[in-house]
Design an enzyme around this catalytic site. Sequence first.
Site, mmCIF file in Angstrom:
data_model
loop_
_atom_site.group_PDB
_atom_site.id
_atom_site.type_symbol
_atom_site.label_atom_id
_atom_site.label_comp_id
_atom_site.label_asym_id
_atom_site.label_seq_id
_atom_site.Cartn_x
_atom_site.Cartn_y
_atom_site.Cartn_z
ATOM 1 N N LYS A 45 -0.966 6.569 5.752
ATOM 2 C CA LYS A 45 -1.713 5.479 5.857
ATOM 3 C C LYS A 45 -3.278 5.854 5.897
ATOM 4 O O LYS A 45 -3.860 5.530 7.095
ATOM 5 C CB LYS A 45 -1.192 4.572 7.129
ATOM 6 C CG LYS A 45 -1.406 3.158 6.706
ATOM 7 C CD LYS A 45 -0.394 2.307 7.599
ATOM 8 C CE LYS A 45 -0.998 0.665 7.478
ATOM 9 N NZ LYS A 45 -1.103 0.176 6.363
ATOM 10 N N GLU B 295 5.255 0.541 -5.074
ATOM 11 C CA GLU B 295 4.592 -0.141 -3.970
ATOM 12 C C GLU B 295 4.292 -1.721 -4.564
ATOM 13 O O GLU B 295 3.805 -1.772 -5.845
ATOM 14 C CB GLU B 295 3.499 0.454 -3.378
ATOM 15 C CG GLU B 295 3.549 1.555 -2.715
ATOM 16 C CD GLU B 295 3.916 1.487 -1.154
ATOM 17 O OE1 GLU B 295 4.339 0.148 -0.775
ATOM 18 O OE2 GLU B 295 3.567 2.394 -0.348
HETATM 19 N N1 PLP Z 1 2.999 -0.072 1.979
HETATM 20 C C1 PLP Z 1 1.596 -0.062 2.016
HETATM 21 C C2 PLP Z 1 0.874 0.456 0.906
HETATM 22 C C3 PLP Z 1 1.132 -0.585 3.240
HETATM 23 O O1 PLP Z 1 -0.245 -0.746 3.421
HETATM 24 C C4 PLP Z 1 1.936 -1.038 3.999
HETATM 25 C C5 PLP Z 1 1.349 -1.875 5.458
HETATM 26 O O2 PLP Z 1 1.595 -1.436 6.444
HETATM 27 C C6 PLP Z 1 3.376 -1.166 3.960
HETATM 28 C C7 PLP Z 1 4.015 -0.749 2.899
HETATM 29 C C8 PLP Z 1 4.402 -1.916 4.907
HETATM 30 O O3 PLP Z 1 4.559 -1.026 6.139
HETATM 31 P P1 PLP Z 1 5.055 -1.440 7.376
HETATM 32 O O4 PLP Z 1 6.221 -2.251 7.107
HETATM 33 O O5 PLP Z 1 5.152 -0.486 8.273
HETATM 34 O O6 PLP Z 1 4.009 -2.326 7.795
HETATM 35 C C1 COI Z 2 0.007 -4.159 7.163
HETATM 36 O O1 COI Z 2 0.884 -4.506 6.544
HETATM 37 O O2 COI Z 2 -0.134 -3.716 8.424
HETATM 38 C C2 COI Z 2 -1.128 -3.366 6.372
HETATM 39 O O3 COI Z 2 -1.685 -2.230 6.797
HETATM 40 C C3 COI Z 2 -1.277 -3.862 5.239
HETATM 41 C C4 COI Z 2 -2.709 -4.211 4.849
HETATM 42 C C5 COI Z 2 -3.513 -5.468 5.531
HETATM 43 C C6 COI Z 2 -3.783 -3.082 4.826
#
Ligand code: PLP
Ligand code: COI
Length: 343
Positions: free
Chosen positions: A188, A224
Site C-alpha cells: 500500500k 482491481e
Molecule cells: N485495493 C486497493 C488498491 C486499495 O487501495 C484498497 C484499500 O485499502 C483495497 C484494495 C481494499 O483493501 P482493504 O479491504 O484492506 O481496505
Molecule cells: C481504503 O479503502 O482504506 C483505501 O485506502 C482506499 C483509498 C481511499 C485509498
Amino acid sequence: MTTDIRPKNIDWENLDFSYIKTDYRFISKFKEGKWDEGELTTDNQLHISEGSTALHYGQQCFEGMKAYRTKDGSINLFRPYENARRMKNSCDRLLMAPYPEDKFVEAVKKVVRANEEWVPPYGTGASLYLRPFMIGVGDNVGIKAADEYIFSIFATPVGSYFKGGMKPSNFLVSTYDRAAPRGTGAAKVGGNYAASLLPGKEAKGRSFSDAVYLDPETHTKIEEVGAANFFGITKDDVFVTPKSPSILPSITKYSLLWLAENRLNLKTYEGDVFVKDIDQFKEAGACGTAAVIAPIGGLQVDEAFHVFYSETEVGPVTKRLYNELTGIQFGEIEGPEGWIEKV
Ligand code: PLP
Ligand code: COI
C-alpha cells in the site's frame, strides 16, 4: 474551510469521503535506529526536510481502517492487526523502518479515544476513517532508504466512498496499469495511487465511477476496481475473486471470502478472472475499507458494455454479504473470534 467544522455541525447521514480536520493525530519519529514513544498532537501540519525520500522517491506507505460506533455506544475496530501486518509488509517492500504491530494498534486506539466525539453516531452508516501513514524523512538526495521516518495516524469522519454507496454504478476497464507485474501492487504505497490518478480521471470524465485494472502482464484478467478489490458471484453461486501478486491483499475481501463460505454457504474461488468470461457472473462488486461493498452495475470493456445483476438494483448475494460484513463491523452480528477489537 474544513477547519471550522465541529461534530455538532455534521450531517452524519450525508457525509462523503472528504478530509475533515479532527482534534488529535498520533505522531512518532524514527531516528538513530529507534522509534520514540510517540504523542498525540493537535497540529495537522508536518515540518520536514526538503531532502525527505518520501518527497522525491516515493518512500512512503499508508493504511486505511475505520472505527465503528455500535448500538450500545462503544466503538469497534475491524481486524486492526491485519492493517498493522500489511503496513509492515509495505515497509519491508520499500526498505522503511516497520512500526511495531502491537504499538500500531495501541496508537490507533489512542487516536480514536482522543477524537471520540468525531466517531459518527450508530445508525447513520458513517464511520471514523483512520489513516496511518509513514514517510521517509531527513536530509537526503541519493536514491537510498532514509535513516529517519515519521509514522502518523489521523482520523476523519466519512460516509460513502463511491457516490451512492450501496447502489450499483458503472466502471470502465482501463488501458493503463496501476502497478507493474513484479512491482509494488501488493504494497500500500503512494506510487500505485499516483499512477491511478489519470486512469481514474479518464473513467470519471466518461461518467464511470472508477477504472478497473487488468493484470499488467497480459491485460486479460481483472485485478482491481479503483482502490478496491473485485469479487463476482457466478450463476451457480460461487464467490470468485482474483489472485495476483500485483493486487493489494484486501482485508475486506478476505473477510467476505470467509463470510461467503462460512455464513452464506457458497463455494469460493480465488484465482484468475478473465475479462472475456465476465458473463459467468450474475453479480459483481468492489470491496474495501473505504468502498465497503460497491455493487458493479455495468462494466465497459473496450466497445462492449456488460451489465451484471442490474444497473439500478443490488443483487441478493451482494446484499447478504453487505449485511453480514457491516453487521459485524457495527456490532449487530457476532463475528469470528478476533475480528472485532474494542477501543
Ligand atoms: N485495493 C486497493 C488498491 C486499495 O487501495 C484498497 C484499500 O485499502 C483495497 C484494495 C481494499 O483493501 P482493504 O479491504 O484492506 O481496505
Ligand atoms: C481504503 O479503502 O482504506 C483505501 O485506502 C482506499 C483509498 C481511499 C485509498
